[in-house]
Design a protein around this motif. Sequence first.
Motif, short mmCIF file in Angstrom:
data_model
loop_
_atom_site.label_atom_id
_atom_site.label_comp_id
_atom_site.label_asym_id
_atom_site.label_seq_id
_atom_site.Cartn_x
_atom_site.Cartn_y
_atom_site.Cartn_z
N HIS A 1 27.10 43.64 28.28
CA HIS A 1 28.28 44.15 27.55
C HIS A 1 28.99 43.08 26.72
O HIS A 1 29.84 43.39 25.89
N ASP B 1 33.00 53.10 30.99
CA ASP B 1 32.48 52.02 31.85
C ASP B 1 33.01 52.23 33.26
O ASP B 1 34.10 52.79 33.46
N ASP C 1 36.28 45.42 32.26
CA ASP C 1 35.80 44.27 31.47
C ASP C 1 36.94 43.53 30.78
O ASP C 1 36.84 43.13 29.60
N HIS D 1 30.06 39.17 30.28
CA HIS D 1 30.06 40.63 30.08
C HIS D 1 31.21 41.30 30.84
O HIS D 1 31.42 42.50 30.68
N ASP E 1 28.98 51.55 28.44
CA ASP E 1 28.27 50.79 29.48
C ASP E 1 27.64 51.83 30.40
O ASP E 1 28.34 52.67 30.97
#
Length: 278
Positions: free
Chosen positions: A97, A120, A124, A136, A198
């Motif tokens: 990612h 996701d 993140d 990532h 993701d």
Amino acid sequence: MSYDQKIYLLGLPQDNNSSFLAGPALAPQRIREAFHSSSANLFTETGFDLNDSSFWHDAGDVVLDGLGGIAAFTTIKQKVAELIKGGGQVLSIGGDHSVSYPVISAHLETCPDLNILHIDAHPDLYENMQDNHYSHASPFARLMETGRVKRLVQVGIRTLNRHQREQSERYNVETHEMRDLSGLSSISFAGPVYLSLDLDALDPAFAPGVSHYEPGGLSTRDVLHLIHGFGGKLIGADVVELNPLRDPADITAMVAAKICKELLGRMITDNTFPRERG
Ligand code: MN
Ligand code: MN
């Protein structure tokens, strides 16, 4: 029907910033194979025939030759910027990612009012992970630090710790946590939207070929409903974190290919029949 917009599929064979496992550098090739598999056809559910070469072009993979870190990011950002400045739109496939940071940075240069829809298991948003600011686990912290993202809306999140909740508040992130998806049907943006997917957002039952299993996730259909249904104009997307080394019978590659088909369909729809709400 005539169709002039250039949409490029672009492979990003990079996994130098994975915190746990390598593998996503192998993803572009596997997603392409699944995309073109004769076990399925190339119609989107919304009715576009992706055999029609006027709809999209495969730009191949960005050549990284083992480049990592900032050098890889510079190369990725330059390639995406070149395609956008030529009037194109980009759907990138593969990579961990961390690749979303250079890809979305390229978009921010030409699109000052960009919204991001980020799907996701993880937010993140780490300030730092394993002493790698470009991990990532951190791309959306780096992007929000620029102050140039209009809105960041996250969906499917189920791993917020204290630090990431603080980061989320600091950057005014709008979060649809997995434990309450009641707001999904009303997600809507004024203006252009970049979608970052993701694959670990999906439940591992649907998408086992990822590096970080986080049970309790979205179904494939949940993701497709979101792609088909959110309000706004989709102008770019990425599908990241496929790890072919963990993917029995290419199940997740096929999910990624299906999602790519519907993302292409949504981009074509939004170029042809703009619909902006919000
Ligand atoms: Mn994730
Ligand atoms: Mn992620």
